[in-house]
Design a protein around this motif. Sequence first.
Motif, PDB file in Angstrom:
ATOM      1  N   SER A  18       0.843  -1.192   0.000  1.00 12.96           N
ATOM      2  CA  SER A  18       0.000   0.000   0.000  1.00 12.96           C
ATOM      3  C   SER A  18       0.883   1.248   0.000  1.00 12.96           C
ATOM      4  N   TYR A  19       0.246   2.425   0.054  1.00 12.55           N
ATOM      5  CA  TYR A  19       1.015   3.661   0.206  1.00 12.55           C
ATOM      6  C   TYR A  19       1.783   3.638   1.525  1.00 12.55           C
ATOM      7  N   ASP A  20       1.152   3.081   2.572  1.00 18.78           N
ATOM      8  CA  ASP A  20       1.842   2.967   3.859  1.00 18.78           C
ATOM      9  C   ASP A  20       3.083   2.088   3.728  1.00 18.78           C
ATOM     10  N   ALA A  21       2.987   1.028   2.908  1.00 16.63           N
ATOM     11  CA  ALA A  21       4.146   0.158   2.682  1.00 16.63           C
ATOM     12  C   ALA A  21       5.276   0.932   2.019  1.00 16.63           C
ATOM     13  N   GLU A  22       4.952   1.744   1.028  1.00 20.11           N
ATOM     14  CA  GLU A  22       5.976   2.557   0.358  1.00 20.11           C
ATOM     15  C   GLU A  22       6.592   3.565   1.325  1.00 20.11           C
ATOM     16  N   LEU A  23       5.768   4.155   2.177  1.00 15.12           N
ATOM     17  CA  LEU A  23       6.274   5.077   3.196  1.00 15.12           C
ATOM     18  C   LEU A  23       7.288   4.357   4.082  1.00 15.12           C
ATOM     19  N   TYR A  24       6.929   3.176   4.562  1.00 10.08           N
ATOM     20  CA  TYR A  24       7.821   2.436   5.451  1.00 10.08           C
ATOM     21  C   TYR A  24       9.084   1.947   4.754  1.00 10.08           C
ATOM     22  N   LYS A  25       9.005   1.560   3.500  1.00 11.00           N
ATOM     23  CA  LYS A  25      10.218   1.137   2.787  1.00 11.00           C
ATOM     24  C   LYS A  25      11.253   2.255   2.837  1.00 11.00           C
ATOM     25  N   ASN A  26      10.799   3.476   2.622  1.00  7.77           N
ATOM     26  CA  ASN A  26      11.714   4.625   2.650  1.00  7.77           C
ATOM     27  C   ASN A  26      12.142   4.965   4.066  1.00  7.77           C
ATOM     28  N   LEU A  27      11.208   4.955   5.015  1.00  4.07           N
ATOM     29  CA  LEU A  27      11.580   5.250   6.402  1.00  4.07           C
ATOM     30  C   LEU A  27      12.619   4.251   6.911  1.00  4.07           C
ATOM     31  N   LEU A  28      12.398   2.974   6.629  1.00  3.01           N
ATOM     32  CA  LEU A  28      13.341   1.961   7.094  1.00  3.01           C
ATOM     33  C   LEU A  28      14.713   2.153   6.446  1.00  3.01           C
ATOM     34  N   TYR A  29      14.727   2.487   5.179  1.00  9.75           N
ATOM     35  CA  TYR A  29      15.997   2.674   4.473  1.00  9.75           C
ATOM     36  C   TYR A  29      16.771   3.885   5.003  1.00  9.75           C
ATOM     37  N   PHE A  30      16.075   4.977   5.265  1.00  6.22           N
ATOM     38  CA  PHE A  30      16.755   6.212   5.660  1.00  6.22           C
ATOM     39  C   PHE A  30      16.956   6.344   7.168  1.00  6.22           C
ATOM     40  N   SER A  31      16.433   5.410   7.943  1.00  4.65           N
ATOM     41  CA  SER A  31      16.564   5.491   9.399  1.00  4.65           C
ATOM     42  C   SER A  31      17.992   5.231   9.859  1.00  4.65           C
ATOM     43  N   ASP A  32      18.355   5.937  10.920  1.00  5.48           N
ATOM     44  CA  ASP A  32      19.623   5.641  11.592  1.00  5.48           C
ATOM     45  C   ASP A  32      19.438   4.416  12.486  1.00  5.48           C
ATOM     46  N   ASN A  36      15.328  -6.416   5.640  1.00  7.68           N
ATOM     47  CA  ASN A  36      15.201  -6.470   4.181  1.00  7.68           C
ATOM     48  C   ASN A  36      15.143  -5.088   3.545  1.00  7.68           C
ATOM     49  N   TRP A  37      14.768  -4.081   4.308  1.00  7.55           N
ATOM     50  CA  TRP A  37      14.585  -2.736   3.746  1.00  7.55           C
ATOM     51  C   TRP A  37      15.563  -1.711   4.305  1.00  7.55           C
ATOM     52  N   ALA A  38      16.296  -2.071   5.336  1.00  6.73           N
ATOM     53  CA  ALA A  38      17.221  -1.133   5.959  1.00  6.73           C
ATOM     54  C   ALA A  38      18.486  -0.973   5.117  1.00  6.73           C
ATOM     55  N   SER A  39      19.124   0.182   5.239  1.00  7.59           N
ATOM     56  CA  SER A  39      20.404   0.377   4.559  1.00  7.59           C
ATOM     57  C   SER A  39      21.496  -0.307   5.370  1.00  7.59           C
ATOM     58  N   SER A  40      22.672  -0.408   4.789  1.00  6.10           N
ATOM     59  CA  SER A  40      23.784  -1.054   5.502  1.00  6.10           C
ATOM     60  C   SER A  40      24.236  -0.228   6.706  1.00  6.10           C
ATOM     61  N   ASN A  41      23.887   1.053   6.752  1.00  2.78           N
ATOM     62  CA  ASN A  41      24.267   1.922   7.877  1.00  2.78           C
ATOM     63  C   ASN A  41      23.231   1.931   9.003  1.00  2.78           C
ATOM     64  N   THR A  42      22.081   1.349   8.761  1.00  4.66           N
ATOM     65  CA  THR A  42      21.001   1.377   9.750  1.00  4.66           C
ATOM     66  C   THR A  42      21.237   0.323  10.824  1.00  4.66           C
ATOM     67  N   LYS A  43      21.030   0.732  12.072  1.00  3.58           N
ATOM     68  CA  LYS A  43      21.122  -0.212  13.191  1.00  3.58           C
ATOM     69  C   LYS A  43      19.705  -0.632  13.573  1.00  3.58           C
ATOM     70  N   ILE A  44      19.518  -1.926  13.789  1.00  6.75           N
ATOM     71  CA  ILE A  44      18.210  -2.455  14.160  1.00  6.75           C
ATOM     72  C   ILE A  44      18.321  -3.061  15.554  1.00  6.75           C
ATOM     73  N   ARG A  45      17.405  -2.668  16.418  1.00  7.06           N
ATOM     74  CA  ARG A  45      17.380  -3.206  17.774  1.00  7.06           C
ATOM     75  C   ARG A  45      15.992  -3.714  18.090  1.00  7.06           C
ATOM     76  N   CYS A  46      15.958  -4.883  18.690  1.00  9.09           N
ATOM     77  CA  CYS A  46      14.700  -5.465  19.153  1.00  9.09           C
ATOM     78  C   CYS A  46      14.564  -5.124  20.636  1.00  9.09           C
ATOM     79  N   VAL A  47      13.546  -4.363  20.958  1.00  7.73           N
ATOM     80  CA  VAL A  47      13.206  -4.093  22.352  1.00  7.73           C
ATOM     81  C   VAL A  47      11.926  -4.870  22.592  1.00  7.73           C
ATOM     82  N   LYS A  48      12.059  -6.009  23.254  1.00  2.00           N
ATOM     83  CA  LYS A  48      10.919  -6.912  23.388  1.00  2.00           C
ATOM     84  C   LYS A  48       9.759  -6.238  24.094  1.00  2.00           C
ATOM     85  N   ASP A  49       8.599  -6.473  23.554  1.00  3.53           N
ATOM     86  CA  ASP A  49       7.364  -5.944  24.112  1.00  3.53           C
ATOM     87  C   ASP A  49       7.121  -6.634  25.450  1.00  3.53           C
TER      88      ASP A  49
END
Length: 189
Positions: free
Chosen positions: A118-132, A147-160
Amino acid sequence: TAIILSPCVNTHKEITEEISNKKTSNASDRYQIMPIIRALTRLNFNSRIFSLNKHYDISEIDVIPDPSICIVGKMRSHPTLNDPNEYAQFHLCTALTLKRNGAKLITLYSDNVVARGSYDAELYKNLLYFSDWIITPTKVISSYAENWASSNTKIRCVKDPTLIKEQPFREIDDTKKCNIIWFGHNQNF
């Protein structure tokens, strides 16, 4: 300053006080944002929350002070209330403008919205790519975000903290009614 973007239905203003007083439309948004506000307060950040979900005029981005952090909360358009295309373009432009002005961009990714197409999916693809940084509640969602993050993006899981350990179900009798309680939006079912 830390800016949090958290769109509430038909609300277009700073909503810091409304979030604190539990006066916003979506409990799930407050549930994600309140721990962030407490953490930012402990780190001596001045936090402001904006809902930009009614008018999509690029000049309105200028009223947001330049933060050192921009946190993007749940981004979901409502096709019956607004144009999903304008919504996606405006919110992406807002986040990227704040990033261009020096903010670190942190995206909360709690549902695999990208899979919807959806449009929301396209928004998130870009947000995930450009996120620090991308913050997820589970390792599975983290793997989708990768799958959508750039190589410079750090991903952290903060468990719910409210997710419980999976429990085995009893055998279900096909001839009897089975009730299931679902907490969340039916699009995530």
